[in-house]
Motif scaffolding. Structure first.
Motif, PDB file in Angstrom:
ATOM      1  N   ALA A  33     -26.653  29.075 -18.610  1.00 34.38           N
ATOM      2  CA  ALA A  33     -25.934  30.298 -19.013  1.00 34.38           C
ATOM      3  C   ALA A  33     -25.006  30.000 -20.187  1.00 34.38           C
ATOM      4  CB  ALA A  33     -25.124  30.846 -17.828  1.00 34.38           C
ATOM      5  N   ALA A  34     -24.343  28.851 -20.154  1.00 32.43           N
ATOM      6  CA  ALA A  34     -23.423  28.492 -21.244  1.00 32.43           C
ATOM      7  C   ALA A  34     -24.184  28.352 -22.562  1.00 32.43           C
ATOM      8  CB  ALA A  34     -22.678  27.199 -20.907  1.00 32.43           C
ATOM      9  N   ILE A  35     -25.362  27.742 -22.511  1.00 29.22           N
ATOM     10  CA  ILE A  35     -26.163  27.578 -23.732  1.00 29.22           C
ATOM     11  C   ILE A  35     -26.680  28.927 -24.216  1.00 29.22           C
ATOM     12  CG2 ILE A  35     -28.383  26.702 -24.575  1.00 29.22           C
ATOM     13  CD1 ILE A  35     -26.292  24.560 -24.620  1.00 29.22           C
ATOM     14  N   VAL A  36     -27.161  29.745 -23.293  1.00 29.00           N
ATOM     15  CA  VAL A  36     -27.680  31.069 -23.678  1.00 29.00           C
ATOM     16  C   VAL A  36     -26.593  31.865 -24.388  1.00 29.00           C
ATOM     17  CG1 VAL A  36     -28.448  33.293 -22.751  1.00 29.00           C
ATOM     18  CG2 VAL A  36     -29.462  31.185 -21.904  1.00 29.00           C
ATOM     19  N   LEU A  37     -25.394  31.803 -23.861  1.00 28.20           N
ATOM     20  CA  LEU A  37     -24.313  32.605 -24.440  1.00 28.20           C
ATOM     21  C   LEU A  37     -23.834  32.036 -25.775  1.00 28.20           C
ATOM     22  CD1 LEU A  37     -22.265  33.361 -21.204  1.00 28.20           C
ATOM     23  CD2 LEU A  37     -23.549  34.999 -22.571  1.00 28.20           C
ATOM     24  N   THR A  38     -23.681  30.717 -25.865  1.00 26.07           N
ATOM     25  CA  THR A  38     -23.076  30.156 -27.075  1.00 26.07           C
ATOM     26  C   THR A  38     -24.095  29.964 -28.196  1.00 26.07           C
ATOM     27  OG1 THR A  38     -23.336  27.925 -26.176  1.00 26.07           O
ATOM     28  CG2 THR A  38     -21.201  28.994 -25.845  1.00 26.07           C
ATOM     29  N   VAL A  39     -25.333  29.641 -27.862  1.00 22.50           N
ATOM     30  CA  VAL A  39     -26.335  29.399 -28.909  1.00 22.50           C
ATOM     31  C   VAL A  39     -27.080  30.691 -29.246  1.00 22.50           C
ATOM     32  CG1 VAL A  39     -28.469  28.176 -29.475  1.00 22.50           C
ATOM     33  CG2 VAL A  39     -26.608  26.973 -28.300  1.00 22.50           C
ATOM     34  N   TYR A  40     -27.661  31.328 -28.241  1.00 22.05           N
ATOM     35  CA  TYR A  40     -28.508  32.490 -28.531  1.00 22.05           C
ATOM     36  C   TYR A  40     -27.706  33.773 -28.729  1.00 22.05           C
ATOM     37  CZ  TYR A  40     -32.361  29.429 -27.374  1.00 22.05           C
ATOM     38  OH  TYR A  40     -33.256  28.392 -27.374  1.00 22.05           O
ATOM     39  N   GLU A  41     -26.687  33.958 -27.943  1.00 21.19           N
ATOM     40  CA  GLU A  41     -25.860  35.166 -28.133  1.00 21.19           C
ATOM     41  C   GLU A  41     -24.714  34.918 -29.107  1.00 21.19           C
ATOM     42  OE1 GLU A  41     -26.579  38.242 -26.819  1.00 21.19           O
ATOM     43  OE2 GLU A  41     -28.442  37.153 -26.426  1.00 21.19           O
ATOM     44  N   GLU A  42     -24.567  33.653 -29.520  1.00 22.47           N
ATOM     45  CA  GLU A  42     -23.548  33.273 -30.514  1.00 22.47           C
ATOM     46  C   GLU A  42     -22.146  33.736 -30.121  1.00 22.47           C
ATOM     47  OE1 GLU A  42     -25.243  34.703 -34.202  1.00 22.47           O
ATOM     48  OE2 GLU A  42     -26.460  32.889 -34.397  1.00 22.47           O
ATOM     49  N   ARG A  43     -21.854  33.595 -28.838  1.00 22.76           N
ATOM     50  CA  ARG A  43     -20.500  33.921 -28.376  1.00 22.76           C
ATOM     51  C   ARG A  43     -19.617  32.686 -28.545  1.00 22.76           C
ATOM     52  NH1 ARG A  43     -20.251  39.376 -26.338  1.00 22.76           N
ATOM     53  NH2 ARG A  43     -22.417  39.920 -25.885  1.00 22.76           N
ATOM     54  N   SER A  44     -18.336  32.922 -28.751  1.00 20.80           N
ATOM     55  CA  SER A  44     -17.396  31.796 -28.783  1.00 20.80           C
ATOM     56  C   SER A  44     -17.237  31.265 -27.357  1.00 20.80           C
ATOM     57  CB  SER A  44     -16.040  32.273 -29.296  1.00 20.80           C
ATOM     58  OG  SER A  44     -15.489  33.191 -28.358  1.00 20.80           O
ATOM     59  N   HIS A  45     -16.682  30.080 -27.252  1.00 20.51           N
ATOM     60  CA  HIS A  45     -16.453  29.525 -25.922  1.00 20.51           C
ATOM     61  C   HIS A  45     -15.488  30.411 -25.131  1.00 20.51           C
ATOM     62  CE1 HIS A  45     -17.911  25.139 -26.678  1.00 20.51           C
ATOM     63  NE2 HIS A  45     -18.700  26.023 -27.233  1.00 20.51           N
ATOM     64  N   ALA A  46     -14.533  31.009 -25.842  1.00 19.48           N
ATOM     65  CA  ALA A  46     -13.561  31.885 -25.167  1.00 19.48           C
ATOM     66  C   ALA A  46     -14.261  33.115 -24.583  1.00 19.48           C
ATOM     67  CB  ALA A  46     -12.466  32.302 -26.144  1.00 19.48           C
ATOM     68  N   GLU A  47     -15.153  33.711 -25.390  1.00 23.79           N
ATOM     69  CA  GLU A  47     -15.889  34.888 -24.894  1.00 23.79           C
ATOM     70  C   GLU A  47     -16.811  34.516 -23.746  1.00 23.79           C
ATOM     71  OE1 GLU A  47     -17.126  38.506 -27.658  1.00 23.79           O
ATOM     72  OE2 GLU A  47     -17.627  36.564 -28.573  1.00 23.79           O
ATOM     73  N   ALA A  48     -17.477  33.374 -23.913  1.00 31.56           N
ATOM     74  CA  ALA A  48     -18.391  32.919 -22.859  1.00 31.56           C
ATOM     75  C   ALA A  48     -17.616  32.679 -21.564  1.00 31.56           C
ATOM     76  CB  ALA A  48     -19.113  31.641 -23.287  1.00 31.56           C
ATOM     77  N   ALA A  49     -16.387  32.173 -21.707  1.00 33.05           N
ATOM     78  CA  ALA A  49     -15.558  31.911 -20.523  1.00 33.05           C
ATOM     79  C   ALA A  49     -15.253  33.212 -19.788  1.00 33.05           C
ATOM     80  CB  ALA A  49     -14.266  31.210 -20.930  1.00 33.05           C
ATOM     81  N   LYS A  50     -14.996  34.280 -20.544  1.00 30.87           N
ATOM     82  CA  LYS A  50     -14.718  35.590 -19.908  1.00 30.87           C
ATOM     83  C   LYS A  50     -15.966  36.066 -19.170  1.00 30.87           C
ATOM     84  CE  LYS A  50     -11.428  37.401 -23.203  1.00 30.87           C
ATOM     85  NZ  LYS A  50     -11.265  38.222 -24.382  1.00 30.87           N
TER      86      LYS A  50
END
Lengths: 181, 195
Positions: free
Chosen positions: A134-151
């Motif tokens: 999930a962390a990879i999907v959000l940060t690499v593919y959805e290009e979310r920041s770590h802060a957004e991914a954390a939320k």
């Protein structure tokens, strides 16, 4: 923050205007589908999870706070459903390990859906623990920041950073030697 | 392989595209489900159970309605679940299968496990009001319930107290002021063995 037109759609949806909600579905269905597919590796499950995400989002629409982005809130629901899916599939012993194994040994394309490189990458993603994936999907593919991914993942930014680090380390090992051409 | 190369490789992996018809159909499918739910007034399911379990639960609702009516003279409707006798009789009908007995604006309903896998422990009574929406549940430590629109896990604290853990709140009978989201909560360890 949710966009003004989006807020209107949300408000109208809350009053029972399903057509207004359909507008939101059209806007975000591809994003949700992409997240679901990356998390499950299955077209059929991604379709089911996408539909379920929007149904659940509608049921929980009253809890959406306009201070955050609607896409972030929706992503959270999609990820949570995908994580639940993975737990359920693991209990059934039906996680797509066979698909992943096929993707590593199969040198041919899979017809209309994906090329060998894509299948191998998705196979490697499938081998990650669910939360790292999930962390990879959000940060690499959805290009979310770590802060957004954390939320979205309801954890600290440091936890996301650690999961991304651990996931990358594993992916590098799994994808060693894969052609980048 | 460095991080940048890995990211590039990951992004090169294409997602298989579903048929275009999916994007045209999906919004309609979602609204169709919502319209159907509204028409049938379907409530969110509290647990995932097979149809036969719901049929049995429906039949039991009739029984519970009788029991509730039997006790009507002694207890107000909203206190039905606080009665250890009602709970004891219900549990005796479905040993180790009752996940929760729920009383809300729709009346009494029963949530059963598919198997006899609900551990024996003291039943815990939980009454929650969120605004004007109130509901009561009798359940067991470790069960996840939904009452008054709030999903939560119910835990016994080992000292006759009750702890509730929701998505965005936590509450303990030992420190009732903990919940910060205007929920009114009342709990009781029924401990029917002592009754």
């Amino acid at each position: 923050m949710a966009l003004p037109d989006e807020l209107n759609c949300i408000q109208n949806s809350l009053t029972g205007d399903h057509e207004a909600y359909a507008t939101l579905v059209k806007e975000y269905q591809k994003m949700v589908y992409a997240v679901a597919w990356r998390m499950t590796g299955s077209l059929e499950d991604a379709e089911d999870l996408t539909q379920e995400t929007f149904l659940r989002a509608f049921r929980q629409l009253e809890s959406f706070r306009s201070e955050s982005k609607f896409s972030t809130w929706l992503c959270r629901i999609a990820i949570n459903l995908s994580l639940t899916w993975r737990d359920r599939e693991r209990r059934r012993g039906a996680v797509h390990t066979q698909w992943a194994e096929d993707s590593i040994t199969d040198g041919e394309g899979s017809g209309k859906h994906s090329d060998p490189l894509s299948r191998r990458v998705q196979g490697a993603l499938d081998k990650l623990p669910a939360k790292q994936r999930a962390a990879i999907v959000l940060t690499v593919y959805e290009e979310r920041s770590h802060a957004e991914a954390a939320k979205i993942l309801n954890c600290t930014e440091a936890t996301v950073s650690w999961r991304v680090f651990a996931a990358r380390r594993k992916l590098k090992r799994l994808l060693k030697g894969v052609s980048r051409e | 392989m460095n991080d940048s190369d890995l990211t590039s490789l990951l992004k090169k992996a294409r997602m298989p595209q579903p048929p275009d018809e999916l994007w045209e159909e999906l919004p309609g499918r979602v609204t169709q489900q919502l319209n159907r739910a509204r028409h049938e007034n379907i409530q969110p399911m509290r647990t995932s159970l097979p149809r036969w379990a719901w049929a049995m639960a429906t039949a039991l609702c009739v029984v519970l309605a009788f029991i509730a009516g039997h006790w009507h003279g002694q207890h107000a409707a909203e206190d039905t679940l606080a009665s250890a006798k009602v709970v004891r009789e219900t549990l005796a009908m479905f040993p180790n299968r009752v996940r929760a007995i729920v009383q809300d604006e729709h009346g009494l309903s029963l949530v059963l496990s598919e198997n006899n896998d609900v551990p024996s422990s003291s039943p815990l009574y939980v009454h929650v009001c969120s605004g004007k929406q109130c509901g009561s549940v009798v359940t067991f430590s470790g069960q996840e319930i939904q009452v008054a629109g709030q999903k939560m896990t119910v835990l016994a604290d080992g000292h006759d107290g009750v702890i509730l853990v929701g998505n965005d709140f936590a509450w303990s009978s030992r420190d009732p002021a903990m919940a910060k989201n205007n929920l009114k909560i009342e709990t009781k360890n029924l401990d029917i063995g002592k009754m």
